[in-house]
Write an enzyme that holds these catalytic residues in place. Structure first.
Site, PDB file in Angstrom:
ATOM      1  N   VAL A  85     -49.436 -44.541 -20.846  1.00 42.93           N
ATOM      2  CA  VAL A  85     -50.575 -44.837 -21.710  1.00 42.93           C
ATOM      3  C   VAL A  85     -51.186 -46.170 -21.274  1.00 42.93           C
ATOM      4  O   VAL A  85     -50.498 -47.183 -21.149  1.00 42.93           O
ATOM      5  CB  VAL A  85     -50.184 -44.855 -23.208  1.00 42.93           C
ATOM      6  CG1 VAL A  85     -49.112 -45.900 -23.513  1.00 42.93           C
ATOM      7  CG2 VAL A  85     -51.423 -45.085 -24.068  1.00 42.93           C
ATOM      8  N   LYS A  86     -52.483 -46.140 -21.001  1.00 41.43           N
ATOM      9  CA  LYS A  86     -53.196 -47.370 -20.641  1.00 41.43           C
ATOM     10  C   LYS A  86     -53.669 -48.041 -21.923  1.00 41.43           C
ATOM     11  O   LYS A  86     -54.291 -47.400 -22.784  1.00 41.43           O
ATOM     12  CB  LYS A  86     -54.394 -47.047 -19.750  1.00 41.43           C
ATOM     13  CG  LYS A  86     -53.992 -46.657 -18.334  1.00 41.43           C
ATOM     14  CD  LYS A  86     -55.198 -46.284 -17.506  1.00 41.43           C
ATOM     15  CE  LYS A  86     -55.982 -47.493 -17.032  1.00 41.43           C
ATOM     16  NZ  LYS A  86     -57.150 -47.066 -16.194  1.00 41.43           N
ATOM     17  N   ILE A  87     -53.361 -49.314 -22.027  1.00 37.30           N
ATOM     18  CA  ILE A  87     -53.753 -50.078 -23.208  1.00 37.30           C
ATOM     19  C   ILE A  87     -54.414 -51.371 -22.743  1.00 37.30           C
ATOM     20  O   ILE A  87     -53.791 -52.166 -22.028  1.00 37.30           O
ATOM     21  CB  ILE A  87     -52.513 -50.443 -24.075  1.00 37.30           C
ATOM     22  CG1 ILE A  87     -51.680 -49.201 -24.381  1.00 37.30           C
ATOM     23  CG2 ILE A  87     -52.931 -51.159 -25.347  1.00 37.30           C
ATOM     24  CD1 ILE A  87     -50.358 -49.525 -25.071  1.00 37.30           C
TER      25      ILE A  87
END
Ligand code: G3P
Length: 225
Positions: A85-87
């Site tokens: 997951v890119k945050i």
């Protein structure tokens, strides 16, 4: 160095995955929006093209930590173990990272512009940090030097976090981040093509073909064995 394709375009991803030794795909909301497709179908299709063994980085759009975690869980159920997951770096994202770590979900801290952002994200549990090389160069902030500083900091503090350099416009940037020890880089298929292109190679191959044809006509190696 790991090479990833930074795209949500299925044709590009299919092409890059067929011909290049890629380790995965990264997307972001801008790249996804450009495709004008059903989001769930699009990410499923990307996973279908690259298979379950390669990394797929998809960005959460929620703003609160708990919502980011919920989105990441849904994405992980859909995209499997090699999902990250890119945050974007920020307080809610940093709060979400230990929760995601606890659940065994891969984390990429993105929109990184300074080494301190990267160091703090790594401490919070990010597996990758994504510094934006070309966008740094565009403001004369030396993207490669930022990558070099992050690599050095992770080494000094023995952090289990890798640099996933992003935002490239030319092969020189790619080459220079490789030289300073970036663990991975995410680039367009056009840049992958540019990275292997050389007129001297073309001319060498033309010479081989000419000499072979003079001796053996249109017969191939296989024909002669
Ligand atoms: O995935 C984010 C990063 O690659 C952005 O690239 O080309 O929009 O600066 P760019």
């Amino acid at each position: 160095m790991k090479y990833l394709i930074d795209s949500a375009n299925l044709e590009d991803i299919r092409y890059g995955n067929e011909f290049y030794p890629i380790d995965g795909v990264t997307t972001n909301p801008s790249l996804v929006s450009k495709e004008k497709k059903d989001f769930a179908e699009l990410i499923d299709a990307i996973r279908g093209i690259i298979g379950n063994g390669k990394m797929l980085h998809v960005q959460a759009t929620a703003k609160k930590a708990e919502d980011i975690v919920a989105e990441a869980q849904l994405l992980r159920e859909r995209l499997g173990e090699k999902f990250y997951v890119k945050i974007p770096i920020g307080e809610e994202g940093l709060k979400a990272m230990p929760m995601l770590k606890e659940k065994g979900i891969g984390i990429t801290a993105t929109a990184i512009f300074t080494p301190q952002q990267a160091l703090i994200a790594a401490k919070a549990g990010a597996d990758f940090v994504a510094p934006y090389v070309n966008r740094l160069d565009n403001i004369t902030a030396d993207g490669v030097q930022v990558v070099a500083d992050i690599v050095e900091l992770f080494d000094i503090y023995q952090l289990d976090c890798q640099v996933l350099a992003a935002s490239f416009k030319n092969v020189e940037q790619l080459h220079r981040v490789a030289l300073v020890g970036a663990h991975s880089a995410t680039i367009s298929v056009d840049l992958l093509k540019a990275a292997i292109a050389h007129p001297m190679t073309d001319s060498a191959v033309e010479g081989f073909d000419r000499d072979w044809a003079a001796a053996y006509g249109d017969k191939t190696v296989a024909d002669l064995l």
